[in-house]
Design an enzyme around this catalytic site. Structure first.
Site, PDB file in Angstrom:
ATOM      1  N   GLY A  27      -1.760   2.252  -7.473  1.00  0.00           N
ATOM      2  CA  GLY A  27      -2.908   3.146  -7.652  1.00  0.00           C
ATOM      3  C   GLY A  27      -2.879   3.817  -9.019  1.00  0.00           C
ATOM      4  O   GLY A  27      -1.983   3.574  -9.834  1.00  0.00           O
ATOM      5  N   ASN A  49       0.058  -1.223  -0.211  1.00  0.00           N
ATOM      6  CA  ASN A  49      -0.549  -2.256   0.645  1.00  0.00           C
ATOM      7  C   ASN A  49      -1.779  -2.865  -0.018  1.00  0.00           C
ATOM      8  O   ASN A  49      -2.434  -3.734   0.541  1.00  0.00           O
ATOM      9  CB  ASN A  49      -0.903  -1.706   2.037  1.00  0.00           C
ATOM     10  N   VAL A  74       2.800   1.587   4.431  1.00  0.00           N
ATOM     11  CA  VAL A  74       3.798   2.595   4.828  1.00  0.00           C
ATOM     12  C   VAL A  74       3.536   3.203   6.203  1.00  0.00           C
ATOM     13  O   VAL A  74       4.374   3.946   6.718  1.00  0.00           O
ATOM     14  CB  VAL A  74       3.941   3.729   3.772  1.00  0.00           C
ATOM     15  N   GLY A 119      11.446   9.979   7.213  1.00  0.00           N
ATOM     16  CA  GLY A 119      12.564   9.365   7.940  1.00  0.00           C
ATOM     17  C   GLY A 119      13.449   8.562   7.000  1.00  0.00           C
ATOM     18  O   GLY A 119      14.684   8.624   7.069  1.00  0.00           O
ATOM     19  N   ALA A 131       2.672  13.876  -2.343  1.00  0.00           N
ATOM     20  CA  ALA A 131       1.443  14.173  -3.091  1.00  0.00           C
ATOM     21  C   ALA A 131       0.420  14.797  -2.165  1.00  0.00           C
ATOM     22  O   ALA A 131      -0.175  14.144  -1.320  1.00  0.00           O
ATOM     23  CB  ALA A 131       0.878  12.886  -3.684  1.00  0.00           C
ATOM     24  N   TYR A 162      -9.366  13.171   5.220  1.00  0.00           N
ATOM     25  CA  TYR A 162      -8.457  13.286   4.071  1.00  0.00           C
ATOM     26  C   TYR A 162      -7.786  14.665   4.094  1.00  0.00           C
ATOM     27  O   TYR A 162      -6.559  14.778   4.026  1.00  0.00           O
ATOM     28  CB  TYR A 162      -9.266  13.093   2.794  1.00  0.00           C
TER      29      TYR A 162
END
Ligand code: UDP
Length: 344
Positions: A27, A49, A74, A119, A131, A162
């Protein structure tokens, strides 16, 4: 004060044999972070991804030995063999068009994705930086927004997927910090722009920049009196790194406090491109915040950080970057064409 800050940061980033995992690596923000850590001599694992990210942003890194790439989502269990010292979680759609198209993925990457990465950080005994965003303040009733303000968010509005994912993300990060003693950092990122951002993805700078490059009229939503404050990518990356290498564990705003109305900003873009487009007014999106300006006192005081690149300079650099792309490259960075790839 700036040279001192630079020195402090450069010194801290002078470690050897440290391995960093950056999610959302393909990104806009993630790819610039990959560049920064590679340049400072870290081993970097980029993970993405590729739903909203694009390999084009990091293809220059594939020839570098200290860079690895994992094509992975993720929100599924994350496994990375070997040691990891730092994790920077930057995977998330971040534009209104994206989170309207992929609302469930937006919620999942902020919640399940963050849980998986916390984790992993616990397993690897790594420091993790999350972030977060100015969207946690929603349509703020406090101006400028400081970190103590709890926000004014509509949980069920279109932006809610979001905003609430990011609020949950902060919450679970603090829970891991308090309950497991995990070494965590939270950055609240305000509007950031620069080379490699996608054009026409619904956000204002990509929209205005795309319109300026194509010579199209500039679309101002509402009356254009709403304000934003725009931070250049290099400043943002430096702020994030300063926070990562500080020992401060509560959220910190990183952004540029130089506030401008969207209408004035449209005028600036027209001047910059010199192509004399008109401004056309369109409907204001639902829950569009009226004002946004970061209070960066904390970043200044704790990190010794503040932005250095003016909007004039940053916009010029960004405009020149897009202007110099070939037609083909430009099309690949344009969400109008990009969405034709049918990635969603
Ligand atoms: N905006 C606009 N024209 C556009 C795109 C956005 O006037 O073509 C406005 C939008 O309504 C908002 C501001 O610009 O008030 C910033 O929008 P953006 O989506 O970039 O960021 P956010 O609202 O998340 O700060």
């Amino acid at each position: 004060m700036f040279p001192l800050e630079e020195k402090k940061q450069n010194d801290t980033m002078n470690e050897t044999n440290k391995r960093v995992l950056i999610t959302g690596a393909a990104g806009f923000l993630g790819s610039h972070l990959c560049d920064k850590f590679i340049a400072k001599g870290y081993d970097v694992i980029g993970m993405d991804n590729l739903i909203t990210g694009d390999l084009k942003n990091i293809e220059h890194l594939f020839k570098i030995d200290s860079f690895e790439f994992y094509h992975h989502d993720v929100t599924k269990f994350v496994h990375v063999p070997g040691r990891i010292h730092y994790i920077l979680h930057f995977a998330s759609p971040a534009s209104p068009i994206d989170y309207l198209k992929i609302p469930i993925q937006t919620l999942k990457v902020g919640s399940l994705g963050t849980h998986n990465l916390l984790g992993l950080a616990k397993e690897k005994n790594a420091r993790i930086l999350i972030a977060s965003t100015s969207e946690v303040y929603g349509d703020p009733l406090v101006h400028p927004q400081n970190e103590e303000y709890y926000g004014n968010v509509n949980t069920i509005g279109p932006r809610g997927v979001y905003d609430e994912a990011k609020r949950f993300q902060e919450s679970i990060t603090m829970a891991y910090h308090r309950f497991h003693g995990l070494d965590t950092r939270i950055v609240r990122i305000f509007n950031t722009y620069g080379p490699r951002m996608r054009l026409n993805d619904g956000r204002v700078i990509p929209a205005f920049m795309g319109q300026a490059i194509r010579g199209e009229d500039i679309t101002v939503f509402g009356d254009g009196l709403q304000t934003r404050s725009f931070c250049y990518i290099d400043d943002q990356v430096n702020g994030i790194c300063s926070l990562l290498f500080s020992d401060y564990t509560l959220p910190v705003n990183i952004g540029n406090p130089d506030e401008i109305t969207i209408l004035d900003f449209a005028e600036e873009i027209i001047k910059l491109s010199g192509t004399g487009q008109k401004i056309i007014f369109e409907k204001l999106p639902e829950d569009d915040p009226l004002q946004r300006q970061p209070d960066i006192s904390k970043a200044k005081e704790i990190l010794g950080w503040e932005p250095k690149v003016t909007r004039e300079e940053g916009m010029k650099r960004t405009y020149d970057y897009f202007k110099n792309l070939s037609k083909d490259e430009l099309a690949k960075r344009d969400h109008k064409d990009f969405s034709k790839h049918n990635k969603f």
